[in-house]
Design a protein around this motif. Sequence first.
Motif, PDB file in Angstrom:
ATOM      1  N   VAL A 171       0.819  -1.224   0.000  1.00 54.10           N
ATOM      2  CA  VAL A 171       0.000   0.000   0.000  1.00 54.10           C
ATOM      3  C   VAL A 171       0.847   1.265   0.000  1.00 54.10           C
ATOM      4  O   VAL A 171       0.318   2.372  -0.116  1.00 54.10           O
ATOM      5  CB  VAL A 171      -0.983   0.019   1.188  1.00 54.10           C
ATOM      6  N   HIS A 172       2.158   1.130   0.125  1.00 55.53           N
ATOM      7  CA  HIS A 172       3.018   2.307   0.254  1.00 55.53           C
ATOM      8  C   HIS A 172       2.952   3.250  -0.948  1.00 55.53           C
ATOM      9  O   HIS A 172       2.931   4.465  -0.781  1.00 55.53           O
ATOM     10  CB  HIS A 172       4.462   1.893   0.523  1.00 55.53           C
ATOM     11  N   LEU A 173       2.925   2.732  -2.157  1.00 58.04           N
ATOM     12  CA  LEU A 173       2.873   3.599  -3.336  1.00 58.04           C
ATOM     13  C   LEU A 173       1.600   4.436  -3.319  1.00 58.04           C
ATOM     14  O   LEU A 173       1.656   5.660  -3.516  1.00 58.04           O
ATOM     15  CB  LEU A 173       2.978   2.790  -4.628  1.00 58.04           C
ATOM     16  N   ALA A 174       0.461   3.818  -3.077  1.00 59.90           N
ATOM     17  CA  ALA A 174      -0.807   4.557  -3.039  1.00 59.90           C
ATOM     18  C   ALA A 174      -0.787   5.601  -1.922  1.00 59.90           C
ATOM     19  O   ALA A 174      -1.314   6.710  -2.093  1.00 59.90           O
ATOM     20  CB  ALA A 174      -1.982   3.599  -2.859  1.00 59.90           C
ATOM     21  N   GLN A 175      -0.189   5.260  -0.785  1.00 60.05           N
ATOM     22  CA  GLN A 175      -0.112   6.215   0.314  1.00 60.05           C
ATOM     23  C   GLN A 175       0.868   7.342   0.009  1.00 60.05           C
ATOM     24  O   GLN A 175       0.651   8.488   0.406  1.00 60.05           O
ATOM     25  CB  GLN A 175       0.297   5.505   1.606  1.00 60.05           C
ATOM     26  N   ALA A 176       1.934   7.028  -0.697  1.00 59.70           N
ATOM     27  CA  ALA A 176       2.957   8.028  -0.988  1.00 59.70           C
ATOM     28  C   ALA A 176       2.515   9.044  -2.035  1.00 59.70           C
ATOM     29  O   ALA A 176       2.945  10.206  -1.989  1.00 59.70           O
ATOM     30  CB  ALA A 176       4.243   7.336  -1.457  1.00 59.70           C
ATOM     31  N   ARG A 177       1.691   8.640  -2.974  1.00 60.48           N
ATOM     32  CA  ARG A 177       1.303   9.536  -4.077  1.00 60.48           C
ATOM     33  C   ARG A 177       0.816  10.901  -3.594  1.00 60.48           C
ATOM     34  O   ARG A 177       1.340  11.933  -4.038  1.00 60.48           O
ATOM     35  CB  ARG A 177       0.244   8.879  -4.962  1.00 60.48           C
ATOM     36  N   LYS A 211       4.226  17.751  -1.780  1.00 64.29           N
ATOM     37  CA  LYS A 211       5.608  18.191  -1.543  1.00 64.29           C
ATOM     38  C   LYS A 211       5.997  18.158  -0.065  1.00 64.29           C
ATOM     39  O   LYS A 211       6.738  19.015   0.406  1.00 64.29           O
ATOM     40  CB  LYS A 211       5.847  19.571  -2.143  1.00 64.29           C
ATOM     41  N   LYS A 212       5.546  17.125   0.628  1.00 57.99           N
ATOM     42  CA  LYS A 212       5.922  16.931   2.028  1.00 57.99           C
ATOM     43  C   LYS A 212       7.106  15.960   2.074  1.00 57.99           C
ATOM     44  O   LYS A 212       7.016  14.858   1.516  1.00 57.99           O
ATOM     45  CB  LYS A 212       4.758  16.334   2.838  1.00 57.99           C
ATOM     46  N   PRO A 213       8.218  16.326   2.705  1.00 57.65           N
ATOM     47  CA  PRO A 213       9.313  15.360   2.858  1.00 57.65           C
ATOM     48  C   PRO A 213       8.771  14.059   3.449  1.00 57.65           C
ATOM     49  O   PRO A 213       7.948  14.086   4.371  1.00 57.65           O
ATOM     50  CB  PRO A 213      10.278  16.067   3.801  1.00 57.65           C
ATOM     51  N   LEU A 214       9.235  12.928   2.921  1.00 57.42           N
ATOM     52  CA  LEU A 214       8.622  11.641   3.233  1.00 57.42           C
ATOM     53  C   LEU A 214       9.650  10.585   3.603  1.00 57.42           C
ATOM     54  O   LEU A 214      10.616  10.367   2.865  1.00 57.42           O
ATOM     55  CB  LEU A 214       7.813  11.174   2.009  1.00 57.42           C
ATOM     56  N   PHE A 215       9.412   9.923   4.739  1.00 57.85           N
ATOM     57  CA  PHE A 215      10.165   8.734   5.137  1.00 57.85           C
ATOM     58  C   PHE A 215       9.219   7.553   4.994  1.00 57.85           C
ATOM     59  O   PHE A 215       8.079   7.605   5.474  1.00 57.85           O
ATOM     60  CB  PHE A 215      10.643   8.830   6.592  1.00 57.85           C
ATOM     61  N   ILE A 216       9.664   6.486   4.334  1.00 57.09           N
ATOM     62  CA  ILE A 216       8.863   5.275   4.174  1.00 57.09           C
ATOM     63  C   ILE A 216       9.584   4.144   4.888  1.00 57.09           C
ATOM     64  O   ILE A 216      10.716   3.796   4.540  1.00 57.09           O
ATOM     65  CB  ILE A 216       8.648   4.932   2.690  1.00 57.09           C
ATOM     66  N   ASP A 251       7.150  -0.501  -7.742  1.00 55.90           N
ATOM     67  CA  ASP A 251       6.547   0.494  -6.843  1.00 55.90           C
ATOM     68  C   ASP A 251       7.596   1.476  -6.328  1.00 55.90           C
ATOM     69  O   ASP A 251       7.368   2.685  -6.277  1.00 55.90           O
ATOM     70  CB  ASP A 251       5.875  -0.182  -5.657  1.00 55.90           C
ATOM     71  N   VAL A 252       8.738   0.952  -5.922  1.00 60.62           N
ATOM     72  CA  VAL A 252       9.811   1.801  -5.399  1.00 60.62           C
ATOM     73  C   VAL A 252      10.298   2.768  -6.479  1.00 60.62           C
ATOM     74  O   VAL A 252      10.452   3.970  -6.228  1.00 60.62           O
ATOM     75  CB  VAL A 252      10.974   0.944  -4.856  1.00 60.62           C
ATOM     76  N   LEU A 253      10.512   2.256  -7.673  1.00 63.55           N
ATOM     77  CA  LEU A 253      10.952   3.119  -8.773  1.00 63.55           C
ATOM     78  C   LEU A 253       9.904   4.193  -9.080  1.00 63.55           C
ATOM     79  O   LEU A 253      10.247   5.350  -9.355  1.00 63.55           O
ATOM     80  CB  LEU A 253      11.267   2.289 -10.014  1.00 63.55           C
ATOM     81  N   ALA A 254       8.634   3.830  -9.015  1.00 64.23           N
ATOM     82  CA  ALA A 254       7.561   4.799  -9.250  1.00 64.23           C
ATOM     83  C   ALA A 254       7.570   5.892  -8.188  1.00 64.23           C
ATOM     84  O   ALA A 254       7.375   7.071  -8.501  1.00 64.23           O
ATOM     85  CB  ALA A 254       6.201   4.095  -9.285  1.00 64.23           C
ATOM     86  N   MET A 255       7.819   5.517  -6.943  1.00 62.03           N
ATOM     87  CA  MET A 255       7.884   6.523  -5.868  1.00 62.03           C
ATOM     88  C   MET A 255       9.023   7.505  -6.103  1.00 62.03           C
ATOM     89  O   MET A 255       8.852   8.721  -5.945  1.00 62.03           O
ATOM     90  CB  MET A 255       8.022   5.842  -4.504  1.00 62.03           C
ATOM     91  N   PHE A 256      10.178   6.983  -6.478  1.00 68.09           N
ATOM     92  CA  PHE A 256      11.309   7.879  -6.720  1.00 68.09           C
ATOM     93  C   PHE A 256      11.089   8.746  -7.957  1.00 68.09           C
ATOM     94  O   PHE A 256      11.516   9.900  -7.994  1.00 68.09           O
ATOM     95  CB  PHE A 256      12.621   7.107  -6.802  1.00 68.09           C
ATOM     96  N   GLU A 257      10.412   8.217  -8.969  1.00 69.95           N
ATOM     97  CA  GLU A 257      10.092   9.024 -10.145  1.00 69.95           C
ATOM     98  C   GLU A 257       9.121  10.149  -9.778  1.00 69.95           C
ATOM     99  O   GLU A 257       9.293  11.292 -10.203  1.00 69.95           O
ATOM    100  CB  GLU A 257       9.513   8.153 -11.265  1.00 69.95           C
ATOM    101  N   LEU A 258       8.110   9.827  -8.978  1.00 71.55           N
ATOM    102  CA  LEU A 258       7.182  10.864  -8.502  1.00 71.55           C
ATOM    103  C   LEU A 258       7.925  11.920  -7.690  1.00 71.55           C
ATOM    104  O   LEU A 258       7.674  13.122  -7.836  1.00 71.55           O
ATOM    105  CB  LEU A 258       6.079  10.236  -7.647  1.00 71.55           C
TER     106      LEU A 258
END
Length: 172
Positions: free
Chosen positions: A115-121, A127-132, A142-149
């Motif tokens: 669920v992390h990708l959906a939560q991270a979007r 533009k909130k700094p994010l720790f996962i 999913d990880v690559l998508a998060m870093f691309e976002l």
Amino acid sequence: SFMHTRRTLMGALLMGALAATTTPGYAEDRDAPSTAQAAAGKVLRVGLIGLDTSHVTAFTSLLNDPTHPDHVPGARVDKFTAELRDKWKIEIVDSIEALLPKVDVVMIESVDARVHLAQARPVIAAKKPLFIDKPMGGSLADVLAMFELAKQHKTPVFSSSGLRFATNIRAA
């Protein structure tokens, strides 16, 4: 100790969040405090997403209890079931969208990494700094998508395990 490793992660999150608020391209369109505000004693508001792990109570204690031996000053968890609400008097909100205007930085703590990708979007879009917390994602895609976002939105995102700082792990 394990608590010391958690303090190290909290320090990294807060330093990263403060650096991001003063880094060109990251502070745009964000209502996060600056390093000068932090130095003046202003509170960095931390939001938690996913309350299904003991990490959330441990992190809340580190951030909110100034008498804790591993306390991380300068931040406070202000928005997030029973211990956080009853012991720490933390507000619980019903959606990520309701959380975002109330906080400066976010920690995703959900045990199920799928669920992390959906939560991270929405966090990254805000533009909130994010720790996962680990594992960062349910898949490499999913990880690559998060870093691309994060790159697209110029938003700092990181993940790490506190175990890398544990003395016995480092000795091995």
